[in-house]
Design a protein around this motif. Structure first.
Motif, PDB file in Angstrom:
ATOM      1  N   UNK A  15      45.084  52.025  52.834  1.00  0.00           N
ATOM      2  CA  UNK A  15      46.259  52.668  52.240  1.00  0.00           C
ATOM      3  C   UNK A  15      46.655  51.957  50.948  1.00  0.00           C
ATOM      4  N   UNK A  16      46.702  50.636  50.979  1.00  0.00           N
ATOM      5  CA  UNK A  16      47.120  49.875  49.800  1.00  0.00           C
ATOM      6  C   UNK A  16      46.141  50.059  48.643  1.00  0.00           C
ATOM      7  N   UNK A  17      44.853  50.023  48.929  1.00  0.00           N
ATOM      8  CA  UNK A  17      43.859  50.209  47.868  1.00  0.00           C
ATOM      9  C   UNK A  17      43.991  51.598  47.259  1.00  0.00           C
ATOM     10  N   UNK A  18      44.125  52.600  48.106  1.00  0.00           N
ATOM     11  CA  UNK A  18      44.270  53.973  47.617  1.00  0.00           C
ATOM     12  C   UNK A  18      45.534  54.126  46.782  1.00  0.00           C
ATOM     13  N   UNK A  19      46.621  53.484  47.224  1.00  0.00           N
ATOM     14  CA  UNK A  19      47.867  53.553  46.463  1.00  0.00           C
ATOM     15  C   UNK A  19      47.684  52.950  45.072  1.00  0.00           C
ATOM     16  N   UNK A  73      47.216  48.251  35.415  1.00  0.00           N
ATOM     17  CA  UNK A  73      47.175  46.938  36.061  1.00  0.00           C
ATOM     18  C   UNK A  73      47.581  46.978  37.535  1.00  0.00           C
ATOM     19  N   UNK A  74      48.177  48.076  37.985  1.00  0.00           N
ATOM     20  CA  UNK A  74      48.667  48.124  39.357  1.00  0.00           C
ATOM     21  C   UNK A  74      47.563  47.918  40.398  1.00  0.00           C
ATOM     22  N   UNK A  75      46.371  48.493  40.235  1.00  0.00           N
ATOM     23  CA  UNK A  75      45.326  48.225  41.235  1.00  0.00           C
ATOM     24  C   UNK A  75      45.010  46.743  41.378  1.00  0.00           C
ATOM     25  N   UNK A  76      44.990  46.013  40.278  1.00  0.00           N
ATOM     26  CA  UNK A  76      44.703  44.581  40.353  1.00  0.00           C
ATOM     27  C   UNK A  76      45.827  43.832  41.057  1.00  0.00           C
ATOM     28  N   UNK A  77      47.070  44.224  40.779  1.00  0.00           N
ATOM     29  CA  UNK A  77      48.201  43.570  41.437  1.00  0.00           C
ATOM     30  C   UNK A  77      48.166  43.808  42.941  1.00  0.00           C
ATOM     31  N   UNK A  78      47.825  45.033  43.330  1.00  0.00           N
ATOM     32  CA  UNK A  78      47.705  45.335  44.758  1.00  0.00           C
ATOM     33  C   UNK A  78      46.559  44.530  45.367  1.00  0.00           C
ATOM     34  N   UNK A  87      47.665  41.024  45.910  1.00  0.00           N
ATOM     35  CA  UNK A  87      48.566  40.956  47.058  1.00  0.00           C
ATOM     36  C   UNK A  87      47.790  41.048  48.368  1.00  0.00           C
ATOM     37  N   UNK A  88      46.765  41.912  48.407  1.00  0.00           N
ATOM     38  CA  UNK A  88      45.934  42.013  49.602  1.00  0.00           C
ATOM     39  C   UNK A  88      45.175  40.715  49.853  1.00  0.00           C
ATOM     40  N   UNK A  89      44.720  40.084  48.780  1.00  0.00           N
ATOM     41  CA  UNK A  89      44.016  38.816  48.940  1.00  0.00           C
ATOM     42  C   UNK A  89      44.881  37.761  49.607  1.00  0.00           C
ATOM     43  N   UNK A  90      46.167  37.777  49.276  1.00  0.00           N
ATOM     44  CA  UNK A  90      47.067  36.770  49.846  1.00  0.00           C
ATOM     45  C   UNK A  90      47.377  37.040  51.317  1.00  0.00           C
ATOM     46  N   UNK A  91      47.265  38.310  51.754  1.00  0.00           N
ATOM     47  CA  UNK A  91      47.520  38.605  53.173  1.00  0.00           C
ATOM     48  C   UNK A  91      46.229  38.763  53.966  1.00  0.00           C
ATOM     49  N   UNK A  92      45.093  38.415  53.374  1.00  0.00           N
ATOM     50  CA  UNK A  92      43.817  38.526  54.087  1.00  0.00           C
ATOM     51  C   UNK A  92      43.837  37.756  55.411  1.00  0.00           C
TER      52      UNK A  92
END
Length: 257
Positions: free
Chosen positions: A205-209, A233-238, A241-246
């Motif tokens: 969901x996050x990647x698609x967003x 830049x939003x895809x990179x920011x997401x 953020x995903x990397x930090x919650x891996x």
């Protein structure tokens, strides 16, 4: 902090408000006023406006007559709903299922904010998204992770409560790891559905967003700050953020599959 009305774009105003934990620590809150393509206005979320801010808004909206709807997008942001309806009673009142259950006396629209039909009604101006892999309302009501996210297409402004955080505060909040960057709300681990695949559903969901909303130019986040970003830049920011919650997602996969 003092309440302020900030014009983020030609047709998007953000009310940066106050919300104190325990009556002491101000973590801030928000609502937004948006002028639609047809010239009418909607509020995103509710807030008790100070007299000076209400005067500014009434000057924009013909004394409030052009406010056609109030969209309450976060199921746990309920403190100001009654005031907002009383201030703009002619506006169609939308909320999540939790809003309807909490305030059954208010004249809610049949369409709920988490329903696909909301996009049919306001799709010319907004795109909406509900996170996957997490419930909109957790059984543990101290977990306020999920919300209905809204992208105002014309201004490229993402209005989001809690699901994404961006914090700019002084000490002691400056010590929090979410300060100064875009990140997911720290309750993600508790919010993930206790089933196999929930972590993957959330990640997808996050990647698609990020991809769908890649043209976004700013993020107005509760509780505290607005983050200006460059288009694309939003895809990179997401992704960051995903990397930090891996570790959170990996731990969930290990437990539930």
């Amino acid at each position: 902090m003092s309440d302020t009305l900030v014009r983020l774009a030609d047709n998007f105003w953000s009310v940066r408000g106050e919300f104190r934990i325990g009556g002491i620590l101000d973590v801030g809150t928000q609502c937004a006023l948006v002028r639609l393509a047809d010239g009418d206005f909607v509020f995103l979320d509710s807030y008790t406006l100070t007299d000076p801010i209400r005067d500014e808004i009434d000057a924009l909206t013909d004394g409030g007559a052009k406010v056609k709807a109030i969209l309450n997008l976060h199921p746990f942001h309920t403190v100001h709903c009654e005031w907002m309806h009383a201030a703009y009673p002619q506006a169609a009142l939308y909320g999540t299922a939790r809003h309807l259950a909490k305030f059954p006396q208010l004249p809610w629209q049949e369409t709920k904010c988490e329903d696909a039909a909301l996009a049919e009604r306001f799709g010319a101006d907004f795109d909406f998204s509900v996170p996957q892999g997490v419930p909109l309302v957790c059984d543990d009501e101290s977990v306020h992770f999920s919300s209905v996210l809204a992208l105002h297409r014309e201004s490229g402004t993402i209005h989001v409560d809690d699901t994404f955080n961006h914090l700019k505060k002084g000490f002691p909040l400056s010590l929090l790891p979410i300060t100064g960057r875009l990140g997911f709300h720290p309750t993600l681990a508790k919010a993930l559905e206790k089933r196999a695949g929930a972590a993957d559903d959330f990640r997808e969901w996050a990647i698609d967003l990020g991809i769908r909303w890649s043209d976004a130019r700013r993020i107005a986040a509760a509780h505290n700050a607005v983050l200006e970003i460059s288009s694309g830049s939003f895809p990179d920011l997401v992704g960051e953020a995903l990397g930090r919650v891996k570790p959170v997602l990996d731990k969930h996969r290990a437990q539930f599959g």
